[in-house]
Every structure is written in structure tokens, then in C-alpha cells.
Design an enzyme around this catalytic site. Structure first.
Site, PDB file in Angstrom:
ATOM      1  N   ASN A 106       0.850  -1.188   0.000  1.00  7.32           N
ATOM      2  CA  ASN A 106       0.000   0.000   0.000  1.00  7.32           C
ATOM      3  C   ASN A 106       0.887   1.240   0.000  1.00  7.32           C
ATOM      4  OD1 ASN A 106      -2.130   1.764   0.141  1.00  7.32           O
ATOM      5  ND2 ASN A 106      -2.444   1.522   2.347  1.00  7.32           N
ATOM      6  N   HIS A 108       0.956   5.155   1.155  1.00  9.35           N
ATOM      7  CA  HIS A 108       0.257   6.060   2.075  1.00  9.35           C
ATOM      8  C   HIS A 108       0.868   7.455   1.951  1.00  9.35           C
ATOM      9  CE1 HIS A 108      -2.053   7.240   5.592  1.00  9.35           C
ATOM     10  NE2 HIS A 108      -0.955   7.766   6.101  1.00  9.35           N
TER      11      HIS A 108
END
Ligand code: GRF
Length: 203
Positions: A106, A108
Site C-alpha cells: 500500500n 500512504h
């Protein structure tokens, strides 16, 4: 390296990957794009590139566990080496994490562990930091708590608002994502506890 990309928004990170993978020498192939909602531009970008898309909408399932299972199966059907959240706004469940353990990344828009969660850019701005940035990490069972692969700093300008700062962070995220995926494809990676090493022989 076969990659499934998950999106929930405009898909500008996805677009950067689509452009990179247009180069036959770039060792990454996007084999599918998944979304948790319809009516967003992310999947349309994939369709224009001839890449299969799927949508897994939580309200269509009787439980979060059923949604998690469906998302896992949809991704697994494309036999990815890696799944990348490019602005995917859902927390995946235990079935997904078990299936793609160590293989789900992911991005961020803050320097974790600072400012985790849905409003990392706004929280950094409100706190008054002079430097924030982006973090690419291996997703674990926590919220934005997994082992960190790459980080880049982005200076906060005095006249920044959330949108201007986020756009500048996204520009750095796009570069970080494209460069890091290439390194993973070439060298492989290993995750040990809180450490992730690129290069299978890395200690
Ligand atoms: C990125 O900043 C990502 O870090 C955050 O959502 C944004 C996605 O932007 N989770 P886009 O949908 O790729 O334009």
C-alpha cells in the site's frame, strides 16, 4: 512480475504504473485492476489499456467476510505475484492477508508511523509539520502498520492546503511506486517481522 492493482479513486497512481508498463523493458505487468466502487476513473483507465477490471462492492455482500473472500478470489484468479493498493480505501480481511501475505503493498501519503489512516495529508498539515511525504509498505493486519519498503520526503509549503500538498505527494508516490516495483521484480524481496529486504539474498 504479475501485479493486480486495487483502486478507489481517480487512479493517478495506477496511471503512472500503466504508463511505466507500456515500456516492454519494464519488468512489471498489470494483469487486472480491481475497485471497491463503481463510477470512478481508475478502472476506466485500465479498460482503455485493455486490462481486465473487476469491482467488489461491500454493500453487495451479506458480510465483510464474504466481501473479503470475494476480493481474494477475484485477485487470485489473475495469479498475481503482487497486489498493490493504489488508493484502495478498504481494509482487507484475514483471508486476503493470508492469501497474499507479504505480497500486498500500500502507498500512504504520509511518513508512517506518523499520520496513519484516511486523512494522513490533512493530519500532517493540521499538525504543522514542515516535512511530510509518502510511504510504500507491506500491508499487515494493522492500519498502515506494516513493514516499510520505501519512503520519500515532501516539504510542506506555507501556502499549502490539503489538495495542493496531496498532489505534490502523489507526484512523489508515483515515482516511488514505479521505481520500487521495478526493484522488486528484478531482485525479489523477503519480509521478516518488521523488516522487508529487497533482494532474495539480503539478510
Ligand atoms: C494516494 O495519495 C494514496 O496514497 C492514497 O490515495 C491516493 C490515491 O490517489 N491512499 P489516486 O486515486 O491514485 O489518484
Amino acid at each position: 512480475m504479475r501485479v493486480v492493482v486495487l483502486v478507489s479513486g481517480s487512479g493517478s497512481l495506477l496511471q503512472a504504473l500503466l504508463e511505466a508498463t507500456a515500456d516492454p523493458d519494464y519488468p512489471v505487468r498489470i494483469v487486472a485492476v480491481g475497485a471497491d466502487r463503481s463510477g470512478i476513473t481508475g478502472p476506466q483507465r485500465a479498460e482503455r489499456a485493455g486490462i481486465p477490471t473487476f469491482t467488489c462492492r461491500l454493500p453487495e455482500f451479506s458480510s465483510r467476510q464474504d466481501w473479503d473472500r470475494a476480493l481474494t478470489e477475484e485477485c487470485a484468479a489473475h495469479e498475481p505475484d503482487l497486489v498493490v493498493s493504489a488508493g484502495f480505501m478498504k481494509l482487507v480481511g484475514p483471508e486476503f492477508l493470508a492469501r497474499f501475505s507479504g505480497r500486498y503493498l500500500n502507498s500512504h501519503p504520509a511518513l508512517l508511523p506518523s499520520f496513519p489512516g484516511m486523512h494522513g495529508v490533512r493530519d500532517a498539515l493540521d499538525y504543522g509539520v514542515r516535512v511530510t511525504g509518502c510511504t510504500l509498505f507491506v500491508v499487515d493486519e494493522g492500519v498502515d502498520t506494516g513493514p516499510i519498503l520505501a519512503q520519500q520526503a515532501v516539504e510542506v509549503s506555507p501556502d499549502d492546503d490539503e489538495e495542493s500538498l496531496h498532489e505534490r505527494i502523489k507526484a512523489v508516490e508515483r515515482r516511488t511506486l514505479v521505481e520500487t516495483l521495478e526493484r522488486l521484480a528484478v531482485h525479489g524481496w523477503t519480509v521478516r517481522g518488521r523488516k522487508v529486504s529487497i533482494g532474495v539474498s539480503a539478510d
